[in-house]
Design an enzyme around this catalytic site. Structure first.
Site, PDB file in Angstrom:
ATOM      1  N   GLU A  97      74.969  76.316  82.961  1.00  0.00           N
ATOM      2  CA  GLU A  97      74.780  74.961  83.492  1.00  0.00           C
ATOM      3  C   GLU A  97      74.746  73.919  82.380  1.00  0.00           C
ATOM      4  O   GLU A  97      74.677  72.716  82.628  1.00  0.00           O
ATOM      5  CB  GLU A  97      73.495  74.897  84.322  1.00  0.00           C
ATOM      6  CG  GLU A  97      73.662  75.380  85.746  1.00  0.00           C
ATOM      7  CD  GLU A  97      74.081  76.828  85.827  1.00  0.00           C
ATOM      8  OE1 GLU A  97      73.444  77.663  85.142  1.00  0.00           O
ATOM      9  OE2 GLU A  97      75.040  77.145  86.544  1.00  0.00           O
ATOM     10  N   ASN A 111      79.059  81.856  86.520  1.00  0.00           N
ATOM     11  CA  ASN A 111      79.944  80.762  86.936  1.00  0.00           C
ATOM     12  C   ASN A 111      80.615  80.073  85.752  1.00  0.00           C
ATOM     13  O   ASN A 111      80.059  79.993  84.661  1.00  0.00           O
ATOM     14  CB  ASN A 111      79.147  79.728  87.716  1.00  0.00           C
ATOM     15  CG  ASN A 111      77.974  79.180  86.928  1.00  0.00           C
ATOM     16  OD1 ASN A 111      76.948  79.844  86.829  1.00  0.00           O
ATOM     17  ND2 ASN A 111      78.103  77.991  86.372  1.00  0.00           N
ATOM     18  N   ASP A 136      79.716  77.268  92.408  1.00  0.00           N
ATOM     19  CA  ASP A 136      78.655  77.908  91.615  1.00  0.00           C
ATOM     20  C   ASP A 136      78.264  79.259  92.194  1.00  0.00           C
ATOM     21  O   ASP A 136      77.078  79.571  92.314  1.00  0.00           O
ATOM     22  CB  ASP A 136      77.408  77.014  91.489  1.00  0.00           C
ATOM     23  CG  ASP A 136      76.332  77.684  90.640  1.00  0.00           C
ATOM     24  OD1 ASP A 136      76.689  78.330  89.647  1.00  0.00           O
ATOM     25  OD2 ASP A 136      75.135  77.576  90.980  1.00  0.00           O
TER      26      ASP A 136
END
Length: 635
Positions: free
Chosen positions: A209, A293, A335
């Protein structure tokens, strides 16, 4: 930067070289010893119990007939309030407990768990907290049994949020070595449990992230020296792709794709971290795990399939080279990080005896593959409300998109199922080989998704999407309840034998037992026991806080115990943990779990149960007493 420390002082480079040379020369490794130790019900030596990661116990002292008599035998508070994921280890009469940040480690002698045998409290860089995605969790410890007659002690391996890996003397708690694995300055942290294979400890990475390029690293467990590191993206040599990669399934892709499926240098900040669970087949010498991801979440900013993010990887243990890799979600738009549990089983499917790896993915599909060569055997929806796919093309392995639920710039996608949390997240599930059933702790959450553009800045969040989450179609959307399910799944049949809805996501995981009872904790604070065959609720206990870890069981002095962490948090608990109100905050979790606070509050620790609460203190009420002498006034 790397530094080594032993009981006797700093280790010289020559000593490291000699130790590494010994490893490469084929000294006895930990595999056989750990395999044998895992067979002993008095031990629980690794995440998932043994290398199959099936979290299935052969014990049946606790069974369907008497589970109603489970009572608390003893407890332990970690004194910390962030979420407690994972589960403790038990080795030769000692339980090893770890905590959320700052990742304290405790050793408890099971003969008298009221007294702490040793404790390790690391001093970490507090800046790690600011770059941790989704609470300050940690998923557990690893154990390495010594093999060299005392030259190296038994070790406990622990990963720290600030990116360091430490090896502790399992008998004393003294630090044996410490190594920096991740750089928090670029947002790379550690939440994954370490994993011991062949006198190496395998360590993953977190931070997709924040644009962290994911990798897995093997360290010599005796010295901390790096043996190999393999990435999820980039040149083949760095990923570990050779000439025979995917030779049995070339349709999955082979050489050069770690660069060719990215635009420019986007692979350098492309994610693919692995913070989930591992499994290992000693007979094949293959380690199984999933890469996460791609980064950022906004798919417009990274055209292409983005290989090898979102991939089930089968790596050779010795050098980390990939035997095969299967990308589940090419060019992820939602995601659907692919790091979930890998469970190994041997089953007959379509008349063939197969060695299998089964993986419930965030993308709403539970996959079963031939773990020898990567053949796709089954791909079933985790729930009939999945709408992002129409089906999986079993020849190519590619899930076929439903364009109505895709994401793109200048478009707000609505009612996308599953949400970014997936229909399954970090829960460590179980598999009962006698019943042929997987017990799945899953989510039932959908979302609205609106992307936006943003620049990459090292050490800052790099997401590019605003999310609103809410219960799936089977839940109570008006009251934000019905966010989870527990299911019993048969891979050969591709069917669910039973399922039950839960108020909130079933985030922690399950334990299966020969006694016909399966256990799991809930976010709203219950530990539950159900009949493995029917799903009937047989027993439950209200814990001091919600559960996001998974249960384990062990035997001590002839008594079977069930243990579980409590401590609400993790991604679903960020609103409660950090007192957030904006429903889109916490990457969309705050809105979905707005009512969690009405059932539980923070608190962190361990509960241990047995039949009638039998334990060291029920057998000897004077155990751990300072004095047994009663002084009276003589009247």
């Amino acid at each position: 930067m790397r530094r080594f420390h032993s009981i006797g002082g700093y280790v010289s480079a020559s000593c490291v070289a000699l130790a590494l040379g010994g490893l490469l020369a084929g000294a006895a490794n930990a595999n056989d010893r750990l395999v044998e130790m895992a067979k002993n019900p008095e031990n629980y030596v690794m995440p998932g119990l043994d290398y199959t990661a099936d979290n299935y116990s052969e014990m049946d002292q606790i069974n369907t007939g008497n589970v109603k008599d489970l009572r608390v035998a003893w407890t332990f508070s970690t004194g910390l309030l962030n979420g407690h994921e994972g589960t403790p280890l038990v080795v030769d009469g000692v339980m090893y407990v770890n905590s959320s940040f700052p990742n304290n480690v405790y050793a408890l002698d099971l003969k008298n768990p009221g007294k702490i045998k040793w404790q390790y409290k690391p001093k970490q860089d507090p800046a790690a907290r600011a770059v941790a995605c989704c609470d300050l969790v940690n998923r557990g410890l690893a154990y390495w049994p010594t093999d060299d007659k005392g030259k190296t002690p038994n070790l406990i391996l622990s990963n720290q949020l600030d990116g360091h890996v430490v090896a502790l003397n399992a008998d004393t708690g003294e630090m044996y070595w410490k190594v920096e694995n991740s750089d928090i300055k670029v947002g790379s942290t550690l939440t994954v449990a370490p994993y011991v294979v062949k006198d190496m400890v395998i360590v993953g990475s977190s931070g997709a992230e924040l644009g962290v390029r994911g990798y897995a690293t093997a360290y010599n467990v005796k010295t901390g020296e790096q043996v190999w590191r393999r990435y999820a993206t980039g040149p083949d040599a760095e990923i570990g792709i050779g000439d025979d990669f995917n030779k049995d399934n070339p349709q999955y892709g082979q050489k050069g794709l770690g660069l060719a499926t990215w635009e420019g240098d986007a692979w350098k900040i492309g994610g693919g971290t692995n913070w989930g669970w591992y499994a290992y087949d000693p007979s094949l010498d293959l380690i199984y795990y999933g890469s996460g991801n791609p980064s950022p979440w906004n798919e417009t900013m990274r055209p292409g399939d983005n290989k090898w993010t979102m991939t089930i990887m089968a790596r050779n243990a010795d050098d980390g080279m990939l035997k095969w890799g299967y990308q589940k979600t090419p060019h992820d738009e939602w995601d659907y990080a692919g790091v979930n549990v890998m469970m190994l089983s041997d089953q007959k499917i379509d008349g063939k005896d197969l060695k299998l790896v089964t993986h419930p993915d965030r993308n709403g599909i539970i996959y079963t593959l031939n773990r020898v060569n990567g053949d796709l055997v089954r791909a079933d929806f985790l729930d009939d409300t999945v709408n992002v796919w129409t089906h999986v093309d079993m020849k190519t392995g590619i899930p076929v998109r439903n364009p109505e639920y895709g994401t793109r710039m200048d478009h707000k996608g609505k009612d996308i199922c599953p949400s970014a949390m997936g229909y399954h997240d970090q829960a460590h599930d179980s598999y009962d080989p006698e019943r042929g059933l997987f017990y799945l702790a899953i989510n039932h959450i959908c979302m609205d998704w609106e992307p936006f553009m943003l620049p990459y800045r090292a050490g800052q969040f790099f997401v590019g999407a605003t999310l609103s989450m809410y219960p799936g179609p089977k839940g109570d959307r008006a009251n934000y309840l019905g966010l989870g399910q527990v299911k019993a799944y048969s891979a050969p049949e591709g069917k669910y034998k039973w399922s039950v809805m839960e108020r909130f996501a079933a985030w922690g995981g399950t334990l299966a037992t020969k006694g016909g009872v399966m256990f799991y904790p809930t976010l709203d604070g219950y530990l539950k026991a159900r009949n493995s065959d029917t799903g009937e609720l047989l027993w439950k206990f209200k814990m001091p806080s919600g559960g996001i870890g998974y249960p384990m069981t062990y035997e001590h002095d002839g008594t079977q115990y069930v243990a579980v962490y409590y401590g609400v948090g993790g991604w679903p608990g960020v609103g409660l943990v950090f007192d957030l109100q904006d429903p889109t905050a916490g990457l969309g979790a705050v809105g979905a779990f707005r009512n969690l606070q009405n059932w539980t509050q923070q608190g962190g620790g361990l509960l241990v149960f047995s039949l009638d609460g039998k334990g060291p203190y029920s057998e000897d009420v004077n155990l751990d007493e300072y004095s047994t002498e009663i002084i009276t006034d003589g009247t």
